[in-house]
Design an enzyme around this catalytic site. Structure first.
Site, PDB file in Angstrom:
ATOM      1  N   TYR A 103      19.729  17.278 -56.461  1.00 55.65           N
ATOM      2  CA  TYR A 103      19.190  16.177 -56.163  1.00 55.65           C
ATOM      3  C   TYR A 103      19.808  15.043 -55.112  1.00 55.65           C
ATOM      4  O   TYR A 103      20.928  15.124 -55.252  1.00 55.65           O
ATOM      5  CB  TYR A 103      19.484  15.927 -57.365  1.00 55.65           C
ATOM      6  CG  TYR A 103      18.952  14.210 -57.473  1.00 55.65           C
ATOM      7  CD1 TYR A 103      17.828  14.678 -57.529  1.00 55.65           C
ATOM      8  CD2 TYR A 103      19.245  13.165 -57.045  1.00 55.65           C
ATOM      9  CE1 TYR A 103      16.556  13.392 -57.904  1.00 55.65           C
ATOM     10  CE2 TYR A 103      18.499  11.803 -57.487  1.00 55.65           C
ATOM     11  CZ  TYR A 103      17.046  11.542 -57.738  1.00 55.65           C
ATOM     12  OH  TYR A 103      16.715  10.788 -58.200  1.00 55.65           O
ATOM     13  N   GLU A 191      13.209  10.471 -52.333  1.00 58.90           N
ATOM     14  CA  GLU A 191      13.971  11.409 -53.373  1.00 58.90           C
ATOM     15  C   GLU A 191      13.656  12.915 -53.329  1.00 58.90           C
ATOM     16  O   GLU A 191      12.430  13.006 -52.724  1.00 58.90           O
ATOM     17  CB  GLU A 191      13.535  11.191 -54.881  1.00 58.90           C
ATOM     18  CG  GLU A 191      13.682  12.375 -55.839  1.00 58.90           C
ATOM     19  CD  GLU A 191      13.412  12.155 -57.428  1.00 58.90           C
ATOM     20  OE1 GLU A 191      13.930  11.128 -58.341  1.00 58.90           O
ATOM     21  OE2 GLU A 191      11.942  12.512 -57.708  1.00 58.90           O
TER      22      GLU A 191
END
Length: 385
Positions: A103, A191
């Site tokens: 992530y 993101e």
């Protein structure tokens, strides 16, 4: 403004962030043509394009080994609702093979008032869930906007996460490119989840989420064009023509709120709902609204399905009270509002002139001295709402 995944991926590609080849379709019959134009081969992934997370769990991400499977998924997904949002477009990408999922995001940190990198070796799941179950697996680094991403950051994130530092060069380049995108497009969030390590040890952004500051859109013409592709309610678009912010609140509500500031709007919603009534929509006028624009605001709010009353709560500074009252008068004269209730609470510049105008209008236009009195008036006439 929240971008669709395919829009975020286009931005990433523009800034040198590695992504999979993909194409956008809004018709199942165009899949073969679109994939050929983009040089995409099977196996592929068919992704519903909606501005919400959790698409995979909701059935919005499907795998296809051939055209027949892709077309079947497309026909099922297009026009369907996914977690309350209609699917109008699909993003079809080549399926990637991965041996690790990470992530990575850069977001505006409200505490430090600077961009912050968030990294985790546990990708492919919501970062909020990781923060609850494995908070030690999340690494954060604040970026000083005066100097940007530094060379040590990639190595720090990898070593601190127990990952192979052989990926330092790739992660460093990716961080710097993602930060360039973040700054150039006035982002609140960039993101990548997951950021995969494929079988050839390449880092690839498999999914993307980008939130852009609405206040910066005027200087981002390409993003302004993208906004027109996003699924929005007609009244949201209509309000934007007048530089209003219209927000649907609760289906089935009979009251709308008009004010100049998010804090005042929230106070009105809280007070109305605490008294057992429902707010259907709110509209933020911004500053300097003229009588003509106020009249348009009334028209838009009363166009909301089910709305029978509008509460206007204005602090008159740049927006003068006499302009507000004049706008209500114009709305009564030019729009069919005979059976509608308007409660006006205003303070500030030219209040006396505003009161004079309001008190000369129809009996269904009622002036109140404060928010509590305004809500009390709505309660007294609840049988009409």
């Amino acid at each position: 403004m929240k971008l669709m995944e395919y829009q975020a991926q286009q931005l990433f590609k523009q800034f040198g962030v590695p992504v999979m080849r993909g194409c956008v379709v809004d018709n199942a019959d165009r899949i073969a043509e679109a994939m050929a134009e983009a040089d995409i081969h099977y196996p592929a992934v068919v992704k519903a394009q909606v501005q919400i997370g959790g698409r995979g769990k909701a059935g919005g991400i499907q795998f296809a080994d051939n055209l027949e499977e892709a077309a079947a998924h497309a026909k099922r997904l297009l026009g369907s609702e996914l977690r309350g949002l209609r699917v109008n477009k699909l993003y079809i990408v080549e399926r990637a093979s991965s041996k690790a999922e990470w992530y990575l995001s850069i977001m505006l940190d409200r505490l430090s008032k600077q961009p912050i990198i968030i990294f985790s070796a546990l990708g492919g799941m919501e970062i909020e869930q990781t923060a609850k179950t494995d908070p030690e697996k999340i690494k954060k680094l604040v970026i000083d906007p005066m100097i940007g991403v530094q060379d040590y950051m990639a190595r720090y994130l990898l070593s601190g996460s127990g990952l192979d530092i052989a990926y330092t060069k790739q992660l460093d380049a990716l961080l710097k490119n993602l930060y360039a995108c973040f700054m150039k497009y006035d982002c609140m969030l960039c993101e990548i989840n997951p950021l995969i390590v494929d079988n050839e040890d390449r880092l690839i952004a498999l999914d993307g989420k980008v939130d852009i500051d609405d206040s910066a859109l005027y200087r981002l013409p390409d993003v302004m064009a993208w906004r027109e592709e996003l699924p929005e309610e007609a009244l949201v678009r209509e309000a934007r023509k007048y530089d209003f912010l219209y927000i649907p609140v609760e289906a089935g509500g009979s009251i709308a709120v008009c004010s100049n500031g998010s804090g005042m709007l929230m106070s009105c919603i809280d007070m109305i709902t605490k008294n057992g009534m429902q707010v259907a929509a709110v509209l933020d006028l911004g500053g300097g609204a003229t009588a003509q624009r106020i009249a348009e605001a009334m028209r838009i709010l009363f166009s909301t399905p089910g709305v029978k009353a509008v509460l206007i709560n204005i602090f008159g500074g740049i927006t003068r009270c006499d302009e507000v009252a004049g706008g209500v008068k114009l709305a009564m004269e030019h729009h069919d509002l005979d059976d509608k209730l308007i409660v006006v609470r205003m303070e500030g510049t030219n209040k006396d002139k505003g009161i004079e105008i309001i008190e000369g209008l129809h009996s269904d236009v009622i002036r109140a001295e404060g928010l509590r009195e305004s809500v009390a008036i709505l309660l007294e006439r609840r049988d009409r709402l």
